[in-house]
Design a protein around this motif. Structure first.
Motif, PDB file in Angstrom:
ATOM      1  N   ARG A 202      39.527  56.384  45.823  1.00  0.00           N
ATOM      2  CA  ARG A 202      39.769  54.961  45.576  1.00  0.00           C
ATOM      3  C   ARG A 202      39.521  54.136  46.839  1.00  0.00           C
ATOM      4  O   ARG A 202      38.947  53.035  46.778  1.00  0.00           O
ATOM      5  CB  ARG A 202      41.203  54.762  45.088  1.00  0.00           C
ATOM      6  CG  ARG A 202      41.547  53.321  44.751  1.00  0.00           C
ATOM      7  CD  ARG A 202      42.959  53.228  44.198  1.00  0.00           C
ATOM      8  NE  ARG A 202      43.025  53.789  42.870  1.00  0.00           N
ATOM      9  CZ  ARG A 202      42.799  53.100  41.756  1.00  0.00           C
ATOM     10  NH1 ARG A 202      42.452  51.820  41.827  1.00  0.00           N
ATOM     11  NH2 ARG A 202      42.902  53.673  40.579  1.00  0.00           N
ATOM     12  N   GLN A 203      39.947  54.649  47.993  1.00  0.00           N
ATOM     13  CA  GLN A 203      39.727  53.913  49.237  1.00  0.00           C
ATOM     14  C   GLN A 203      38.235  53.785  49.552  1.00  0.00           C
ATOM     15  O   GLN A 203      37.775  52.732  50.012  1.00  0.00           O
ATOM     16  CB  GLN A 203      40.466  54.614  50.379  1.00  0.00           C
ATOM     17  CG  GLN A 203      41.979  54.473  50.297  1.00  0.00           C
ATOM     18  CD  GLN A 203      42.695  55.240  51.393  1.00  0.00           C
ATOM     19  OE1 GLN A 203      42.142  56.172  51.982  1.00  0.00           O
ATOM     20  NE2 GLN A 203      43.940  54.857  51.661  1.00  0.00           N
ATOM     21  N   THR A 204      37.498  54.870  49.296  1.00  0.00           N
ATOM     22  CA  THR A 204      36.051  54.810  49.505  1.00  0.00           C
ATOM     23  C   THR A 204      35.414  53.804  48.562  1.00  0.00           C
ATOM     24  O   THR A 204      34.524  53.030  48.942  1.00  0.00           O
ATOM     25  CB  THR A 204      35.428  56.196  49.279  1.00  0.00           C
ATOM     26  OG1 THR A 204      36.027  57.128  50.189  1.00  0.00           O
ATOM     27  CG2 THR A 204      33.925  56.168  49.510  1.00  0.00           C
ATOM     28  N   PHE A 205      35.882  53.815  47.317  1.00  0.00           N
ATOM     29  CA  PHE A 205      35.356  52.889  46.320  1.00  0.00           C
ATOM     30  C   PHE A 205      35.654  51.449  46.695  1.00  0.00           C
ATOM     31  O   PHE A 205      34.796  50.567  46.599  1.00  0.00           O
ATOM     32  CB  PHE A 205      35.975  53.223  44.968  1.00  0.00           C
ATOM     33  CG  PHE A 205      35.392  52.459  43.814  1.00  0.00           C
ATOM     34  CD1 PHE A 205      34.176  52.827  43.269  1.00  0.00           C
ATOM     35  CD2 PHE A 205      36.064  51.380  43.268  1.00  0.00           C
ATOM     36  CE1 PHE A 205      33.629  52.134  42.206  1.00  0.00           C
ATOM     37  CE2 PHE A 205      35.530  50.672  42.210  1.00  0.00           C
ATOM     38  CZ  PHE A 205      34.316  51.051  41.676  1.00  0.00           C
ATOM     39  N   LYS A 206      36.872  51.203  47.169  1.00  0.00           N
ATOM     40  CA  LYS A 206      37.279  49.845  47.526  1.00  0.00           C
ATOM     41  C   LYS A 206      36.558  49.336  48.775  1.00  0.00           C
ATOM     42  O   LYS A 206      36.503  48.137  49.029  1.00  0.00           O
ATOM     43  CB  LYS A 206      38.791  49.799  47.753  1.00  0.00           C
ATOM     44  CG  LYS A 206      39.619  49.914  46.472  1.00  0.00           C
ATOM     45  CD  LYS A 206      39.406  48.713  45.563  1.00  0.00           C
ATOM     46  CE  LYS A 206      40.297  48.762  44.337  1.00  0.00           C
ATOM     47  NZ  LYS A 206      40.073  47.599  43.434  1.00  0.00           N
ATOM     48  N   PRO A 211      30.383  41.598  43.792  1.00  0.00           N
ATOM     49  CA  PRO A 211      30.314  40.136  43.669  1.00  0.00           C
ATOM     50  C   PRO A 211      31.617  39.574  43.088  1.00  0.00           C
ATOM     51  O   PRO A 211      32.101  40.075  42.067  1.00  0.00           O
ATOM     52  CB  PRO A 211      29.152  39.926  42.697  1.00  0.00           C
ATOM     53  CG  PRO A 211      29.109  41.182  41.879  1.00  0.00           C
ATOM     54  CD  PRO A 211      29.512  42.284  42.810  1.00  0.00           C
ATOM     55  N   PRO A 212      32.204  38.562  43.693  1.00  0.00           N
ATOM     56  CA  PRO A 212      33.382  37.914  43.105  1.00  0.00           C
ATOM     57  C   PRO A 212      32.989  37.171  41.833  1.00  0.00           C
ATOM     58  O   PRO A 212      32.089  36.329  41.849  1.00  0.00           O
ATOM     59  CB  PRO A 212      33.853  36.950  44.198  1.00  0.00           C
ATOM     60  CG  PRO A 212      33.172  37.399  45.449  1.00  0.00           C
ATOM     61  CD  PRO A 212      31.876  38.003  45.019  1.00  0.00           C
ATOM     62  N   LEU A 213      33.640  37.493  40.735  1.00  0.00           N
ATOM     63  CA  LEU A 213      33.366  36.846  39.452  1.00  0.00           C
ATOM     64  C   LEU A 213      34.486  35.847  39.197  1.00  0.00           C
ATOM     65  O   LEU A 213      35.496  36.149  38.582  1.00  0.00           O
ATOM     66  CB  LEU A 213      33.281  37.895  38.332  1.00  0.00           C
ATOM     67  CG  LEU A 213      32.350  39.086  38.608  1.00  0.00           C
ATOM     68  CD1 LEU A 213      32.385  40.077  37.466  1.00  0.00           C
ATOM     69  CD2 LEU A 213      30.921  38.618  38.871  1.00  0.00           C
ATOM     70  N   THR A 214      34.292  34.624  39.689  1.00  0.00           N
ATOM     71  CA  THR A 214      35.407  33.669  39.772  1.00  0.00           C
ATOM     72  C   THR A 214      35.424  32.624  38.664  1.00  0.00           C
ATOM     73  O   THR A 214      36.440  31.962  38.457  1.00  0.00           O
ATOM     74  CB  THR A 214      35.355  32.947  41.124  1.00  0.00           C
ATOM     75  OG1 THR A 214      34.071  32.302  41.263  1.00  0.00           O
ATOM     76  CG2 THR A 214      35.543  33.927  42.269  1.00  0.00           C
ATOM     77  N   THR A 215      34.315  32.459  37.959  1.00  0.00           N
ATOM     78  CA  THR A 215      34.246  31.393  36.952  1.00  0.00           C
ATOM     79  C   THR A 215      34.806  31.874  35.620  1.00  0.00           C
ATOM     80  O   THR A 215      34.309  32.858  35.052  1.00  0.00           O
ATOM     81  CB  THR A 215      32.797  30.925  36.765  1.00  0.00           C
ATOM     82  OG1 THR A 215      32.259  30.534  38.025  1.00  0.00           O
ATOM     83  CG2 THR A 215      32.738  29.744  35.795  1.00  0.00           C
ATOM     84  N   ILE A 238      44.841  40.906  30.604  1.00  0.00           N
ATOM     85  CA  ILE A 238      43.745  39.965  30.851  1.00  0.00           C
ATOM     86  C   ILE A 238      43.915  39.285  32.203  1.00  0.00           C
ATOM     87  O   ILE A 238      42.954  39.147  32.980  1.00  0.00           O
ATOM     88  CB  ILE A 238      43.682  38.924  29.716  1.00  0.00           C
ATOM     89  CG1 ILE A 238      43.225  39.604  28.425  1.00  0.00           C
ATOM     90  CG2 ILE A 238      42.751  37.777  30.082  1.00  0.00           C
ATOM     91  CD1 ILE A 238      43.431  38.756  27.192  1.00  0.00           C
ATOM     92  N   SER A 239      45.129  38.861  32.528  1.00  0.00           N
ATOM     93  CA  SER A 239      45.378  38.190  33.810  1.00  0.00           C
ATOM     94  C   SER A 239      45.133  39.138  34.984  1.00  0.00           C
ATOM     95  O   SER A 239      44.543  38.737  35.999  1.00  0.00           O
ATOM     96  CB  SER A 239      46.811  37.663  33.848  1.00  0.00           C
ATOM     97  OG  SER A 239      47.025  36.701  32.835  1.00  0.00           O
ATOM     98  N   ALA A 240      45.585  40.394  34.855  1.00  0.00           N
ATOM     99  CA  ALA A 240      45.396  41.362  35.937  1.00  0.00           C
ATOM    100  C   ALA A 240      43.916  41.654  36.162  1.00  0.00           C
ATOM    101  O   ALA A 240      43.441  41.715  37.304  1.00  0.00           O
ATOM    102  CB  ALA A 240      46.152  42.657  35.624  1.00  0.00           C
ATOM    103  N   ILE A 241      43.167  41.821  35.078  1.00  0.00           N
ATOM    104  CA  ILE A 241      41.734  42.093  35.199  1.00  0.00           C
ATOM    105  C   ILE A 241      40.999  40.876  35.756  1.00  0.00           C
ATOM    106  O   ILE A 241      40.117  41.005  36.615  1.00  0.00           O
ATOM    107  CB  ILE A 241      41.159  42.502  33.830  1.00  0.00           C
ATOM    108  CG1 ILE A 241      41.733  43.861  33.420  1.00  0.00           C
ATOM    109  CG2 ILE A 241      39.639  42.546  33.864  1.00  0.00           C
ATOM    110  CD1 ILE A 241      41.390  44.274  32.009  1.00  0.00           C
ATOM    111  N   GLN A 247      37.876  39.371  43.177  1.00  0.00           N
ATOM    112  CA  GLN A 247      37.895  39.958  44.515  1.00  0.00           C
ATOM    113  C   GLN A 247      36.504  40.419  44.938  1.00  0.00           C
ATOM    114  O   GLN A 247      35.655  40.738  44.091  1.00  0.00           O
ATOM    115  CB  GLN A 247      38.866  41.151  44.553  1.00  0.00           C
ATOM    116  CG  GLN A 247      40.294  40.790  44.178  1.00  0.00           C
ATOM    117  CD  GLN A 247      40.862  39.705  45.063  1.00  0.00           C
ATOM    118  OE1 GLN A 247      40.792  39.798  46.296  1.00  0.00           O
ATOM    119  NE2 GLN A 247      41.420  38.668  44.450  1.00  0.00           N
ATOM    120  N   PRO A 248      36.260  40.491  46.257  1.00  0.00           N
ATOM    121  CA  PRO A 248      34.942  40.941  46.738  1.00  0.00           C
ATOM    122  C   PRO A 248      34.806  42.463  46.805  1.00  0.00           C
ATOM    123  O   PRO A 248      33.877  42.981  47.416  1.00  0.00           O
ATOM    124  CB  PRO A 248      34.866  40.326  48.143  1.00  0.00           C
ATOM    125  CG  PRO A 248      36.291  40.250  48.587  1.00  0.00           C
ATOM    126  CD  PRO A 248      37.099  39.964  47.360  1.00  0.00           C
TER     127      PRO A 248
END
Length: 357
Positions: A202-206, A211-215, A238-241, A247-248
């Motif tokens: 997980r740390q390697t993945f993070k 790309p931040p998907l903010t819209t 939904i809110s957590a996802i 996030q970047p």
């Protein structure tokens, strides 16, 4: 690898600790006998068993082999002493052991009469070969402990190498019981190692960039058009996802729920956020049937807000697949639903930002 061998634990043990004479052995006894080969009874038809008469000074016994060959005469000539292990049976003609285990008479009794681990095996591998490989592995490893001492003292666990020896070289039947300290110690090691590996992964993945998907404009439009209210659990997921998608770093999340709990709507709203942010999305299902059902739901909820959805399965004609490949590559197709057909070299995306499985 030595680690694979050492962590391949026995299923049970064979109690071969009794050294008996033929005079004292009873029907059904499993024991070890030191015998002298007397003669061979070679059967005329091959379908009959090969019998070898043997004795120990207190009685006689026949060793019975159904899958026989001339190697028996060469290996056990008359007059040769041999250790024999097996379960004693009685017939009208006397005592016998069918397909016994045999060992050279030069071996010490303690090396033959002992508890023997029984391992799960694959085709072509024998218990004797597995035992030899594990014995070599045990001899090659050092007594290096990887757990902190405080973890060993509280449950009174043995050290790592001692726990392995207790499993592969048991001295009591209880050594391989699920509740034995050596067994629980190794079970804890496995669980801890698994958790540490997941954490490292997980740390390697993070550490990767995403790309931040903010819209969330399209996602809000989809929510407004839903013909049913969202449950509290759906809104929480939904809110957590949605927060993760802004996030970047890559999102790695599991949505768990019963059949009919609304997981698909949660997935489609995340896709709407990705598409609304200018990226494409892929949704993979395990079967063509489920992929088709998901496609129909995506068309129902996402198409009304202008999201272009495609379906790729193995049953599509080559011409239809080619159109999807082109639309996915140039970005005109914003969401692609499919089965394992999504995994192929011909398929590419112009700007893939979200993958859901």
């Amino acid at each position: 690898r030595f680690a694979d061998l050492l962590l391949h634990l026995p299923l049970t043990v064979l109690d071969r600790r009794r050294t008996l004479t033929l005079a004292e052995a009873q029907t059904g006894d499993y024991g070890v006998y030191k015998l002298t080969i007397a003669r061979h009874h070679k059967p005329p038809p091959r379908r009959l068993p090969w019998r070898i008469s043997a004795h120990d000074g207190t009685g006689t016994l026949e060793l019975v082999y159904f899958n026989h060959n001339t190697w028996l005469e060469k290996t056990y000539p008359p007059g040769r002493e041999v250790w024999v292990a097996g379960q004693l049976d009685s017939t009208l003609t006397g005592k016998q052991i069918v397909h016994p285990q045999t060992f050279a008479a030069s071996k010490n009794a303690s090396d033959v009469a002992k508890l023997v681990p029984i391992y799960p095996l694959s085709a072509g591998l024998s218990q004797a070969a597995m035992a030899r490989m594990i014995e070599a592995a045990l001899s090659a490893v050092s007594d290096e402990e990887w757990l902190p001492e405080k973890l060993l003292t509280h449950p009174r666990w043995p050290r790592f190498l001692a726990a392995l020896r207790a499993q592969h070289q048991p001295t009591e039947l209880s050594d391989v019981a699920p509740t034995h300290p050596s067994r629980t110690r190794l079970a804890f090691d496995e669980l801890l190692a698994w958790q540490l590996a997941l954490l490292a992964s997980r740390q390697t993945f993070k550490a990767e960039a995403a790309p931040p998907l903010t819209t969330q404009t399209l996602a809000a439009q989809v929510r407004q058009q839903l013909p049913f209210p969202l449950t509290a659990d759906q809104q929480h997921a939904i809110s957590a996802i949605a927060a993760d998608l802004t996030q970047p770093q890559p999102m790695l999340r599991l949505v768990q729920g019963d059949v009919g709990s609304g997981k698909t709507v949660v997935a489609l709203l995340a896709i709407a956020q990705a598409v609304g942010s200018g990226w494409q999305a892929a949704l993979m299902a395990p079967t063509d049937l489920l992929a088709t059902q998901l496609y129909e739901k995506a068309q129902r909820f996402l198409a009304p807000v202008g999201i272009q959805v495609g379906l790729l399965t193995g049953k599509l004609k080559a011409s239809e697949k080619k159109k999807l490949y082109t639309a996915s590559a140039d970005g005109s197709l914003q969401m692609l639903v499919g089965s394992h057909a999504l995994f192929q070299d011909k398929l590419s995306f112009s700007k893939l930002g979200l993958i859901e499985v």
